[in-house]
Design an enzyme around this catalytic site. Structure first.
Site, PDB file in Angstrom:
ATOM      1  N   SER A  64      93.938  55.248  -9.111  1.00 28.97           N
ATOM      2  CA  SER A  64      94.916  56.246  -9.538  1.00 28.97           C
ATOM      3  C   SER A  64      95.084  57.356  -8.511  1.00 28.97           C
ATOM      4  O   SER A  64      96.150  57.950  -8.397  1.00 28.97           O
ATOM      5  CB  SER A  64      94.496  56.844 -10.875  1.00 28.97           C
ATOM      6  N   GLY A 117      94.637  56.960  -5.167  1.00 30.92           N
ATOM      7  CA  GLY A 117      95.097  56.439  -3.892  1.00 30.92           C
ATOM      8  C   GLY A 117      94.555  55.049  -3.661  1.00 30.92           C
ATOM      9  O   GLY A 117      94.422  54.262  -4.591  1.00 30.92           O
ATOM     10  N   LYS A 118      94.227  54.744  -2.400  1.00 22.53           N
ATOM     11  CA  LYS A 118      93.727  53.414  -2.083  1.00 22.53           C
ATOM     12  C   LYS A 118      92.801  53.467  -0.880  1.00 22.53           C
ATOM     13  O   LYS A 118      92.653  54.499  -0.221  1.00 22.53           O
ATOM     14  CB  LYS A 118      94.887  52.462  -1.820  1.00 22.53           C
ATOM     15  N   VAL A 119      92.171  52.325  -0.614  1.00 19.35           N
ATOM     16  CA  VAL A 119      91.270  52.185   0.529  1.00 19.35           C
ATOM     17  C   VAL A 119      91.804  51.084   1.430  1.00 19.35           C
ATOM     18  O   VAL A 119      92.126  49.990   0.966  1.00 19.35           O
ATOM     19  CB  VAL A 119      89.837  51.845   0.076  1.00 19.35           C
ATOM     20  N   LEU A 122      91.790  47.233   0.936  1.00 24.35           N
ATOM     21  CA  LEU A 122      90.481  46.870   0.393  1.00 24.35           C
ATOM     22  C   LEU A 122      90.353  47.208  -1.089  1.00 24.35           C
ATOM     23  O   LEU A 122      89.577  46.586  -1.811  1.00 24.35           O
ATOM     24  CB  LEU A 122      89.365  47.577   1.171  1.00 24.35           C
ATOM     25  N   GLY A 123      91.090  48.206  -1.550  1.00 23.14           N
ATOM     26  CA  GLY A 123      91.013  48.613  -2.950  1.00 23.14           C
ATOM     27  C   GLY A 123      92.049  49.672  -3.242  1.00 23.14           C
ATOM     28  O   GLY A 123      92.644  50.247  -2.334  1.00 23.14           O
ATOM     29  N   ARG A 124      92.274  49.937  -4.528  1.00 21.43           N
ATOM     30  CA  ARG A 124      93.239  50.969  -4.894  1.00 21.43           C
ATOM     31  C   ARG A 124      92.871  51.544  -6.258  1.00 21.43           C
ATOM     32  O   ARG A 124      92.098  50.960  -7.012  1.00 21.43           O
ATOM     33  CB  ARG A 124      94.655  50.405  -4.936  1.00 21.43           C
ATOM     34  N   LYS A 137      89.769  55.876   3.116  1.00 23.58           N
ATOM     35  CA  LYS A 137      90.026  56.203   1.715  1.00 23.58           C
ATOM     36  C   LYS A 137      91.114  57.261   1.651  1.00 23.58           C
ATOM     37  O   LYS A 137      90.947  58.367   2.161  1.00 23.58           O
ATOM     38  CB  LYS A 137      88.747  56.710   1.048  1.00 23.58           C
ATOM     39  N   ASP A 145      76.887  57.154 -11.010  1.00 24.88           N
ATOM     40  CA  ASP A 145      77.822  56.026 -11.151  1.00 24.88           C
ATOM     41  C   ASP A 145      77.280  54.762 -10.498  1.00 24.88           C
ATOM     42  O   ASP A 145      78.015  54.029  -9.833  1.00 24.88           O
ATOM     43  CB  ASP A 145      79.185  56.389 -10.565  1.00 24.88           C
TER      44      ASP A 145
END
Length: 436
Positions: A101, A103-105, A97-99, A120, A215
């Site tokens: 610095s 790690g990633k999801v 789903l995402g990445r 995550k 954020d």
């Protein structure tokens, strides 16, 4: 665009459009950990963080830590016993789903229940090598456990193996609000009013708990299966203890309040500034203060007035201007629960919002995600969903002299399992995407 933002910088994210950027369970007290090398000697120790005391950084500015009885220790207390610890092997990876610095999801399926979650993954070595990596990870883990709100992403499990930390979060099959904005370029005012109203309730809840989010941006606003907002990514969030001001220089530049950029003390009012930027962005397709370099962006944010297009209605124009007051004390919402929150809810842009029904999720969302197969992650960027699922081995050479998994006390107590009632009732009522 990224699904979850792993902030790889200790200060500002350098690019507003940057991409996010063995499974056996290891007993948390069973590591053979070594000391960090001198290159990582500036990392804040876990003992410095766990007592919630204020500390000064190298510039002499005060940092406010999450109050906790120990590193990642559950607020349930010493008598709380998890109903069943998880490990990576308990989840089947489906797609990326995402990445970033750290790690990633991944979208994962729990093998014994078939339920879908967002997993995550955070690389321990990346965390400890960042001066504020430990602090941000602790903050996120602690906040996610404490927060219970219909418009905030839920934490169900937390665990670790030798190289990584894992957060098992609520899966939002509707994808990012940013993706819908990018597809339509601009959103109608009634749509913007609905989603910023849900976000307002989420921020009010956080502020009442003493949490400054820091954020807010479209990339951190996900949609669930029904189209309701889920605020995610608490890596930059902060607990301002006893109403104390924050001082950290963090955030996404175009959404940062002037007081953050000027390195002045600040409080929850910075989130309301970001809300004004978000409303402008959703209505027009871009933030109000943009430029091709950091210095120019900072000058615009701290000195210029927003150039609101002619087609923006008077109601939207008014709330944008009230949120984007340079003086945080004059900003809409700055007065807090006594006056500020009511002033937001009573603004004319929200005149069609029934706030009681909204908080109970009784109002139909204006965007209903198209979901034919929840396991396919159809509403997420193909840039990530096409990536291979294989876990990249973490090499010793990648982090110089740092031995991977060599910092036991820093990650002690990370494990978390939500209560059975929360896992069953909450999941089935609000996140049964497989039946969508």
């Amino acid at each position: 665009m990224p699904v979850f933002m792993f902030d790889e910088h200790d200060n500002l994210n350098e690019n507003y459009n940057s991409h996010l950027s063995s499974d056996d369970e290891i007993a948390e007290e069973g590591y053979d950990f070594e000391e960090l090398e001198a290159s990582a000697s500036t990392i804040t120790s876990s003992s410095d963080l766990k007592d919630g005391k204020n500390a000064k950084d190298e510039k002499g500015t005060v940092e406010f830590k999450v109050a906790a009885h120990g590193d990642f220790i559950s607020s349930k207390g010493d008598n709380y016993v998890p109903s069943g610890k998880m490990r990576p092997a308990d989840f089947q990876p489906l797609t990326v789903l995402g990445r970033g610095s750290y790690g990633k999801v991944l979208l994962v399926k729990q093998k014994n229940t078939g339920r879908l979650f967002a997993q995550k993954q955070l690389k321990k070595a990346s965390i400890v090598l960042r001066a504020k990596g430990l602090e941000q990870t602790k903050n996120e883990r602690q906040i996610l456990e404490e927060v219970r709100h219909p418009f905030i992403c839920r934490l169900y499990y937390a665990f670790q193996d030798h190289d990584r930390l894992y957060l098992i979060l609520q899966y939002a099959p509707g994808g990012e609000l940013f993706s819908h904005l990018a597809e339509q370029r601009m959103l109608p005012e009634d749509v913007v009013a609905f989603y910023t109203a849900e976000l307002t309730l989420a921020l009010i809840h956080l502020h009442k708990l003493g949490i400054v989010y820091r954020d807010l941006k479209p990339e951190n606003c996900l949609l669930d299966a029904e189209g309701h907002i889920l605020l995610t990514d608490f890596g930059l969030s902060k607990v301002a203890e006893n109403g104390a001001d924050c001082r950290s220089f963090v955030g996404t530049e175009e959404y940062c309040a002037p007081e953050i950029l000027l390195e002045q003390p600040y409080d929850h009012a910075v989130d309301w500034w970001s809300m004004g930027i978000l409303i402008f962005d959703l209505l027009t397709g871009s933030p109000p203060f943009t430029a091709n370099n950091h210095k120019r962006i900072m000058e615009k944010i701290t000195r210029a007035k927003p150039n609101i297009p002619f087609y923006v209605t008077s109601d939207a124009r008014d709330i944008i201007n009230k949120f984007l007051k340079k003086n945080p004390k004059q900003r809409l919402g700055a007065d807090g629960p006594e006056k500020g929150y009511d002033a937001i809810k009573k603004h004319r842009i929200y005149r069609r919002i029934d706030w009681n029904k909204l908080e109970k999720r009784m109002l139909p969302p204006p965007i209903v995600p198209c979901i034919t197969n929840p396991e396919a992650a159809e509403n997420f960027s193909v840039e990530f969903t096409k990536l291979p699922l294989s876990t990249t081995p973490i090499l010793h050479e990648e982090f110089g002299n740092l031995t991977i998994g060599s910092h036991s006390s820093a990650f002690q107590g990370f494990t978390y399992v939500a209560s059975p009632n929360f896992l069953n009732c909450e999941f089935l009522s609000n996140n049964a995407v497989s039946n969508h």
